[in-house]
Design an enzyme around this catalytic site. Structure first.
Site, PDB file in Angstrom:
ATOM      1  N   ARG A 129       0.823  -1.209   0.000  1.00 45.10           N
ATOM      2  CA  ARG A 129       0.000   0.000   0.000  1.00 45.10           C
ATOM      3  C   ARG A 129       0.861   1.264   0.000  1.00 45.10           C
ATOM      4  O   ARG A 129       0.508   2.273   0.611  1.00 45.10           O
ATOM      5  CB  ARG A 129      -0.970   0.025   1.182  1.00 45.10           C
ATOM      6  CG  ARG A 129      -1.839  -1.214   1.311  1.00 45.10           C
ATOM      7  CD  ARG A 129      -2.619  -1.512   0.059  1.00 45.10           C
ATOM      8  NE  ARG A 129      -3.474  -2.692   0.196  1.00 45.10           N
ATOM      9  CZ  ARG A 129      -4.106  -3.271  -0.823  1.00 45.10           C
ATOM     10  NH1 ARG A 129      -3.962  -2.789  -2.051  1.00 45.10           N
ATOM     11  NH2 ARG A 129      -4.868  -4.328  -0.629  1.00 45.10           N
ATOM     12  N   GLU A 274      -6.418 -11.995   8.441  1.00 49.83           N
ATOM     13  CA  GLU A 274      -6.185 -12.072   7.000  1.00 49.83           C
ATOM     14  C   GLU A 274      -5.135 -13.125   6.642  1.00 49.83           C
ATOM     15  O   GLU A 274      -4.256 -12.909   5.814  1.00 49.83           O
ATOM     16  CB  GLU A 274      -5.776 -10.698   6.456  1.00 49.83           C
ATOM     17  CG  GLU A 274      -6.855  -9.647   6.659  1.00 49.83           C
ATOM     18  CD  GLU A 274      -6.493  -8.298   6.078  1.00 49.83           C
ATOM     19  OE1 GLU A 274      -7.388  -7.632   5.534  1.00 49.83           O
ATOM     20  OE2 GLU A 274      -5.317  -7.901   6.178  1.00 49.83           O
ATOM     21  N   ASP A 353     -12.105  -0.468   7.672  1.00 56.08           N
ATOM     22  CA  ASP A 353     -10.705  -0.441   7.234  1.00 56.08           C
ATOM     23  C   ASP A 353     -10.352   0.881   6.560  1.00 56.08           C
ATOM     24  O   ASP A 353     -10.167   0.920   5.346  1.00 56.08           O
ATOM     25  CB  ASP A 353     -10.440  -1.607   6.274  1.00 56.08           C
ATOM     26  CG  ASP A 353      -8.957  -1.830   6.009  1.00 56.08           C
ATOM     27  OD1 ASP A 353      -8.128  -1.227   6.702  1.00 56.08           O
ATOM     28  OD2 ASP A 353      -8.635  -2.620   5.104  1.00 56.08           O
ATOM     29  N   GLU A 381      -4.546   4.361   0.835  1.00 57.34           N
ATOM     30  CA  GLU A 381      -4.987   3.088   0.257  1.00 57.34           C
ATOM     31  C   GLU A 381      -6.389   3.179  -0.334  1.00 57.34           C
ATOM     32  O   GLU A 381      -6.633   2.713  -1.451  1.00 57.34           O
ATOM     33  CB  GLU A 381      -4.946   1.990   1.318  1.00 57.34           C
ATOM     34  CG  GLU A 381      -5.455   0.650   0.815  1.00 57.34           C
ATOM     35  CD  GLU A 381      -5.455  -0.437   1.879  1.00 57.34           C
ATOM     36  OE1 GLU A 381      -5.936  -1.547   1.575  1.00 57.34           O
ATOM     37  OE2 GLU A 381      -4.983  -0.181   3.007  1.00 57.34           O
TER      38      GLU A 381
END
Length: 664
Positions: A129, A274, A353, A381
């Protein structure tokens, strides 16, 4: 290559101070006071005398100034600090006042104890990112190829993983200290490949060199770890936090780190998230994992910063009761009070997020017995990749002034058992690009984050004016006003032409730039909009939805539970809303969607026109840099406008009230 000096332009400062003579009155010399001497003598080339009587400006360490060691006071030709760190901050803020032509009087201490930047840099030189070139810490000297290939897998590494550009790192340390940052983590929280080895020899020795440089600027250095390190590099068969061999391995590793880096800050941990390994694999909870590490850090004064970004990334979109927004609360609220005093929970400011618009994460205010940090994202991002203009301070300041059992800016420290172990943290946005941030104007977010951390009560406008005055020193006031107006409206504009009303992600999966309305709609990541022929939005109410609204304080929950009380800006986050529903703005939902996307695109065209008028009034490098990005932003805004409006026209069948072009 000329490296941008951002808001600390040496020649301008040197000219302003060339006639001054400085004297340092210190309690003792330490790494920070030695750095202060270097800043005066080596960086700015100023005169430092050993005779106080000859001095025109005196810098004094006075521990009685404040119980807060980072406090400073400026009184014309006298700069006081409660410690050498406070004096260094006082010096940089003296430069800020001097450069802006302001009165040299100011007393200040930081609003937040820990003011941290996380880097998502990988040991191959790439940055997850990252939108400003390669890592300033890792990679091959001279290389700056950071193309997003659609994969976060590491590239082949040949030779030394460290870039070893200490000139650049020294500049970076100066920038950080000048805005009050006092902690930094060097590597990505998704620790891959050789990144796992940074905590052991021979890599920790080079980390030590970097840490010593930053120590002079009053900055503690941290590393992100791979939870599976005992198994991956330690020769063990498990990473179970309650396994004695695992505990002993971590104790040995941490002890060696402090042999090499005596003032090491600690670890940043992303676990059970994740796909990353964590204590859940062994039937343990996050307190078990964090406290195991904390026990080994305690003798050294180190910290464990444990991220709460833990959710099911295999969500079944078919079940509307599944709600990723509740995940952090459900994983950590029950553990309130179970964490050691040197553990800090790092909590994203919103429940999803770093989105274009999210409400405050309800853990802030609800957690009463756990050290905590609020996490932001300076790297853009979801907010335009440092291509699109987006000065994000208005969003951040709105979040920290949200009242959930108290203002978030206050509960972060008031609800932490040790206020010294609390604060703000952000994912950084710098890289090896000449201007550090890809887009020259994205420097404002880097500067702004630090200033917000130091003084939570500054406004977005005040911070922006500071940055403009220091960055565009020789630019006339009319030109600065133009840049100010562009940036102050840029966050609202980006929201308007992308995903307003807090609907969430409609972006291209993985890359997170450009529209893809259903890109995540039937995927596993738990970010849905549920649009159909009747309306769109997520029902998060207690009565008919996921129950998320009930996680807030009663006063806030009452607002979010009621579709007629929920602010327009957040309505689609909390409710499924019919297209013909009248919003507080007096317009239907569908007309609001059309209007915002047309208005957002038109505003970007105005941005471009205003910027073109600055040709010849600002330096050519900056003019071309931003012009190129504005061309891309116009195309991006157009794509968003046309795809969103067309999609919802097809869904709703409702014509635009003003008959503007919508493709069918």
């Amino acid at each position: 290559m000329m490296i941008d000096e951002m808001w600390l332009q040496k020649n301008k400062l040197k000219k302003l101070l060339s006639q001054e003579v400085f004297f340092l009155d210190l309690v003792k010399e330490d790494a920070v006071s030695l750095r202060l001497r270097k800043e005066l003598i080596e960086w700015l080339g100023l005169t430092v005398s050993t005779d106080r009587a000859q001095a025109t400006i005196v810098l004094v360490v006075n521990p009685e100034l404040s119980v807060n060691a980072e406090a400073y006071e400026i009184q014309e030709n006298l700069i006081k600090g409660a410690s050498s760190s406070g004096l260094l901050y006082g010096f940089y803020n003296f430069l800020r006042l001097k450069l802006r032509g302001k009165k040299l009087e100011e007393s200040s201490e930081p609003s937040q104890a820990l003011r941290m930047i996380n880097h998502w840099d990988q040991v191959d030189g790439t940055i997850e990112r990252g939108y400003a070139g390669e890592s300033i810490f890792f990679g091959t000297p001279g290389s700056n190829d950071n193309t997003d290939t659609g994969s976060f897998a590491l590239r082949e590494i040949k030779g030394d993983i460290f870039r070893n550009d200490f000139t650049r790192l020294e500049m970076y340390g100066r920038f950080l200290a000048s805005i009050g940052i006092n902690a930094i983590s060097l590597n990505n929280v998704n620790v891959r490949g050789l990144g796992t080895n940074l905590i052991v020899s021979p890599y920790i020795e080079k980390v030590g060199e970097i840490a010593r440089l930053f120590s002079g600027f009053g900055i503690k250095t941290f590393l992100s770890i791979n939870w599976a390190a005992p198994r991956l590099i330690g020769g063990l068969r498990t990473s179970d936090p309650l396994d004695e061999a695992v505990c002993a391995w971590w104790k040995k590793v941490i002890g060696h780190i402090y042999d090499v880096v005596p003032d090491f800050g600690g670890f940043v941990v992303k676990a059970d998230s994740e796909g990353e390994p964590g204590p859940y694999q062994y039937g343990r909870n996050h307190a078990d994992g964090a406290n195991m590490l904390a026990e080994s850090f305690a003798p050294h004064g180190g910290l464990v910063i444990w991220r709460t970004f833990v959710y099911n990334s295999q969500t079944d979109w078919r079940n509307r009761k599944n709600d990723r927004a509740k995940a952090a609360y459900e994983n950590f609220m029950a553990l309130d009070g179970d964490f050691a005093d040197n553990v800090i929970l790092q909590i994203k400011f919103g429940p999803i997020d770093f989105g274009v618009r999210e409400p405050l994460m309800p853990l802030f205010g609800a957690l009463k017995k756990t050290n905590q940090m609020m996490e932001f994202q300076v790297t853009a991002e979801y907010l335009g990749h440092q291509i699109d203009l987006n000065y994000v301070l208005p969003q951040w300041l709105e979040i920290i002034h949200t009242d959930n059992y108290g203002l978030a800016k206050d509960t972060v420290k008031e609800n932490s058992p040790l206020a010294a172990n609390s604060g703000f943290v952000a994912i950084g946005n710098v890289g090896m690009d000449e201007n550090w941030c890809g887009n020259k104007l994205a420097q404002a977010n880097f500067y702004g984050f630090g200033r917000m951390c130091w003084n939570n009560d500054l406004t977005a406008a005040e911070i922006l004016r500071e940055w403009l005055d220091m960055t565009f020193v020789d630019v006339d006031e009319r030109a600065k006003k133009t840049i100010y107006e562009l940036l102050m409206t840029s966050n609202q504009t980006y929201e308007a032409y992308t995903t307003p009303l807090a609907i969430g992600n409609m972006i291209v999966p993985h890359y997170h730039y450009g529209p893809s309305i259903n890109g995540y709609e039937y995927d596993r990541w738990g970010s849905y909009h549920f649009a159909d022929r009747n309306g769109l939005g997520v029902d998060r109410t207690m009565v008919t939805g996921t129950g998320y609204s009930g996680l807030y304080a009663p006063e806030l929950a009452e607002i979010y539970e009621d579709i007629n009380k929920t602010p327009d800006e957040l309505i689609l986050f909390f409710h499924f809303v019919n297209y013909d529903h009248l919003l507080h703005n007096g317009k239907t939902l569908i007309q609001t969607i059309y209007d915002l996307h047309f208005e957002g695109y038109n505003k970007v065209l105005e941005f471009q026109k205003s910027w073109q008028a600055l040709e010849g009034k600002i330096d050519e490098i900056t003019f071309r840099n931003v012009s190129q990005r504005l061309e891309l932003q116009v195309q991006n805004a157009k794509n968003w406008r046309d795809q969103i409006n067309t999609y919802f026209y097809r869904m709703s069948g409702v014509e635009d009230k003003y008959g503007r072009k919508i493709f069918n």
